[in-house]
Design a protein around this motif. Structure first.
Motif, PDB file in Angstrom:
ATOM      1  N   GLN A 153       0.851  -1.186   0.000  1.00  0.00           N
ATOM      2  CA  GLN A 153       0.000   0.000   0.000  1.00  0.00           C
ATOM      3  C   GLN A 153       0.889   1.239   0.000  1.00  0.00           C
ATOM      4  O   GLN A 153       1.955   1.232   0.619  1.00  0.00           O
ATOM      5  CB  GLN A 153      -0.886   0.043   1.248  1.00  0.00           C
ATOM      6  CG  GLN A 153      -1.899  -1.077   1.362  1.00  0.00           C
ATOM      7  CD  GLN A 153      -2.540  -1.079   2.742  1.00  0.00           C
ATOM      8  OE1 GLN A 153      -1.857  -1.199   3.750  1.00  0.00           O
ATOM      9  NE2 GLN A 153      -3.861  -0.931   2.777  1.00  0.00           N
ATOM     10  N   ASP A 154       0.441   2.293  -0.669  1.00  0.00           N
ATOM     11  CA  ASP A 154       1.120   3.585  -0.555  1.00  0.00           C
ATOM     12  C   ASP A 154       0.477   4.314   0.616  1.00  0.00           C
ATOM     13  O   ASP A 154      -0.576   4.943   0.466  1.00  0.00           O
ATOM     14  CB  ASP A 154       0.954   4.389  -1.847  1.00  0.00           C
ATOM     15  CG  ASP A 154       1.659   3.737  -3.027  1.00  0.00           C
ATOM     16  OD1 ASP A 154       2.704   3.091  -2.810  1.00  0.00           O
ATOM     17  OD2 ASP A 154       1.163   3.856  -4.156  1.00  0.00           O
ATOM     18  N   LYS A 155       1.115   4.235   1.788  1.00  0.00           N
ATOM     19  CA  LYS A 155       0.453   4.759   2.988  1.00  0.00           C
ATOM     20  C   LYS A 155       1.386   5.560   3.893  1.00  0.00           C
ATOM     21  O   LYS A 155       1.122   5.706   5.089  1.00  0.00           O
ATOM     22  CB  LYS A 155      -0.176   3.604   3.778  1.00  0.00           C
ATOM     23  CG  LYS A 155       0.806   2.552   4.257  1.00  0.00           C
ATOM     24  CD  LYS A 155       0.086   1.490   5.085  1.00  0.00           C
ATOM     25  CE  LYS A 155       1.091   0.476   5.631  1.00  0.00           C
ATOM     26  NZ  LYS A 155       0.414  -0.551   6.463  1.00  0.00           N
TER      27      LYS A 155
ATOM     28  N   TYR B  84      -3.895  -2.790  -2.137  1.00  0.00           N
ATOM     29  CA  TYR B  84      -2.592  -3.421  -2.349  1.00  0.00           C
ATOM     30  C   TYR B  84      -2.345  -3.615  -3.843  1.00  0.00           C
ATOM     31  O   TYR B  84      -3.244  -4.005  -4.594  1.00  0.00           O
ATOM     32  CB  TYR B  84      -2.536  -4.785  -1.643  1.00  0.00           C
ATOM     33  CG  TYR B  84      -2.216  -4.680  -0.175  1.00  0.00           C
ATOM     34  CD1 TYR B  84      -0.900  -4.779   0.278  1.00  0.00           C
ATOM     35  CD2 TYR B  84      -3.226  -4.480   0.768  1.00  0.00           C
ATOM     36  CE1 TYR B  84      -0.595  -4.687   1.630  1.00  0.00           C
ATOM     37  CE2 TYR B  84      -2.927  -4.381   2.124  1.00  0.00           C
ATOM     38  CZ  TYR B  84      -1.607  -4.478   2.544  1.00  0.00           C
ATOM     39  OH  TYR B  84      -1.316  -4.373   3.882  1.00  0.00           O
ATOM     40  N   HIS B  85      -1.113  -3.349  -4.258  1.00  0.00           N
ATOM     41  CA  HIS B  85      -0.743  -3.490  -5.664  1.00  0.00           C
ATOM     42  C   HIS B  85       0.759  -3.712  -5.761  1.00  0.00           C
ATOM     43  O   HIS B  85       1.503  -3.441  -4.818  1.00  0.00           O
ATOM     44  CB  HIS B  85      -1.151  -2.248  -6.467  1.00  0.00           C
ATOM     45  CG  HIS B  85      -0.499  -0.987  -5.983  1.00  0.00           C
ATOM     46  ND1 HIS B  85      -0.904  -0.327  -4.833  1.00  0.00           N
ATOM     47  CD2 HIS B  85       0.553  -0.273  -6.473  1.00  0.00           C
ATOM     48  CE1 HIS B  85      -0.142   0.733  -4.651  1.00  0.00           C
ATOM     49  NE2 HIS B  85       0.754   0.795  -5.628  1.00  0.00           N
ATOM     50  N   GLY B  86       1.214  -4.219  -6.899  1.00  0.00           N
ATOM     51  CA  GLY B  86       2.641  -4.461  -7.086  1.00  0.00           C
ATOM     52  C   GLY B  86       2.933  -4.772  -8.546  1.00  0.00           C
ATOM     53  O   GLY B  86       2.027  -4.853  -9.379  1.00  0.00           O
ATOM     54  N   ILE B  87       4.213  -4.926  -8.843  1.00  0.00           N
ATOM     55  CA  ILE B  87       4.656  -5.299 -10.191  1.00  0.00           C
ATOM     56  C   ILE B  87       5.329  -6.665 -10.095  1.00  0.00           C
ATOM     57  O   ILE B  87       6.364  -6.813  -9.439  1.00  0.00           O
ATOM     58  CB  ILE B  87       5.635  -4.257 -10.773  1.00  0.00           C
ATOM     59  CG1 ILE B  87       4.932  -2.919 -11.000  1.00  0.00           C
ATOM     60  CG2 ILE B  87       6.272  -4.769 -12.069  1.00  0.00           C
ATOM     61  CD1 ILE B  87       3.908  -2.935 -12.123  1.00  0.00           C
ATOM     62  N   ASP B  88       4.719  -7.660 -10.745  1.00  0.00           N
ATOM     63  CA  ASP B  88       5.233  -9.027 -10.659  1.00  0.00           C
ATOM     64  C   ASP B  88       6.479  -9.241 -11.503  1.00  0.00           C
ATOM     65  O   ASP B  88       7.379  -9.989 -11.123  1.00  0.00           O
ATOM     66  CB  ASP B  88       4.162 -10.023 -11.100  1.00  0.00           C
ATOM     67  CG  ASP B  88       3.140 -10.279 -10.007  1.00  0.00           C
ATOM     68  OD1 ASP B  88       3.388  -9.886  -8.852  1.00  0.00           O
ATOM     69  OD2 ASP B  88       2.090 -10.870 -10.306  1.00  0.00           O
ATOM     70  N   ARG B  89       6.515  -8.624 -12.675  1.00  0.00           N
ATOM     71  CA  ARG B  89       7.677  -8.786 -13.554  1.00  0.00           C
ATOM     72  C   ARG B  89       7.587  -7.781 -14.686  1.00  0.00           C
ATOM     73  O   ARG B  89       6.543  -7.168 -14.898  1.00  0.00           O
ATOM     74  CB  ARG B  89       7.758 -10.206 -14.117  1.00  0.00           C
ATOM     75  CG  ARG B  89       6.602 -10.636 -14.987  1.00  0.00           C
ATOM     76  CD  ARG B  89       6.768 -12.089 -15.418  1.00  0.00           C
ATOM     77  NE  ARG B  89       5.717 -12.545 -16.320  1.00  0.00           N
ATOM     78  CZ  ARG B  89       4.554 -13.038 -15.929  1.00  0.00           C
ATOM     79  NH1 ARG B  89       4.282 -13.113 -14.631  1.00  0.00           N
ATOM     80  NH2 ARG B  89       3.659 -13.445 -16.814  1.00  0.00           N
ATOM     81  N   ILE B  90       8.686  -7.621 -15.391  1.00  0.00           N
ATOM     82  CA  ILE B  90       8.654  -6.811 -16.599  1.00  0.00           C
ATOM     83  C   ILE B  90       8.920  -7.714 -17.795  1.00  0.00           C
ATOM     84  O   ILE B  90       9.354  -8.867 -17.639  1.00  0.00           O
ATOM     85  CB  ILE B  90       9.648  -5.640 -16.545  1.00  0.00           C
ATOM     86  CG1 ILE B  90      11.085  -6.127 -16.652  1.00  0.00           C
ATOM     87  CG2 ILE B  90       9.449  -4.802 -15.294  1.00  0.00           C
ATOM     88  CD1 ILE B  90      12.050  -5.013 -17.000  1.00  0.00           C
TER      89      ILE B  90
END
Length: 200
Positions: A118-120, A172-178
């Motif tokens: 989270q951006d918190k 909640y969020h994220g980057i799994d891969r590029i």
């Protein structure tokens, strides 16, 4: 341009054309020359796989003492100003008079990723976060307001802009891969993600 909505995230596909992407990338390179990329430590003592820098009054930082905003680069210098070409994206998408005080710059190499988070660390969650993607495709994973549960994913391409506000602000969020080699914007490859935040 297409606008997608996924779990409250407003995803502006192809928002930035090639010229706008080049302009912002050139501005980011100028920022990074003054405030070089670095790899923060997590509070658990491990290096993050993403390299970071920032522009604005504050930069985001992490070490064994936790996550927080700081007003100096690790080298001791002040962060450069947020480039006008980046602020223009904020103004156009949010329509807010309030300007962001941080533009966090994340660089993803071929193996880098960002876990669900989270951006918190900001003071007021009523203000949105605006996220700009440049370079190689990144697989965005979106979760829920709390950890666990089903998630959904979609690929972000260079020039996509995401607005995270309202109920989605603390999702909640994220980057799994590029996807290496999917863009030619960055001469050495990789993905840049710029996130604009109101900190105070």
């Amino acid at each position: 341009m297409t606008i997608l909505r996924l779990r409250g995230f407003e995803i502006h596909k192809g928002r930035l054309d090639a010229a706008a992407q080049q302009e912002i990338f050139a501005a980011v390179r100028a920022v990074v020359r003054k405030a070089p990329l670095f790899r923060p430590d997590t509070p658990y003592g491990r290096k993050m796989s993403v390299q970071m820098s920032a522009a604005g009054r504050y930069g985001w930082f992490s070490d064994r003492n936790g996550y927080r905003y700081v007003n100096e680069h690790p080298s001791g210098g002040a962060w450069p100003e947020i480039p006008p070409s980046v602020l223009k994206v904020w103004d156009q998408l949010t329509g807010l008079a309030r300007q962001p005080e941080c533009c966090l710059i994340n660089y993803y190499g071929p193996e880098a990723r960002m876990g669900l988070h989270q951006d918190k660390d900001e003071a007021d969650f009523d203000f949105p976060v605006v996220s700009i993607s440049l370079g190689d495709d990144g697989l965005l994973r979106i979760g829920n307001a709390s950890r666990g549960g089903r998630t959904e994913s979609l690929w972000l391409q260079s020039g996509d802009v995401v607005l995270m506000g309202g109920a989605a602000r603390l999702t909640y969020h994220g980057i799994d891969r590029i996807r290496p080699g999917s863009s030619t914007l960055l001469p050495k490859g990789g993905r840049l993600n710029l996130t604009l935040r109101v900190v105070e």
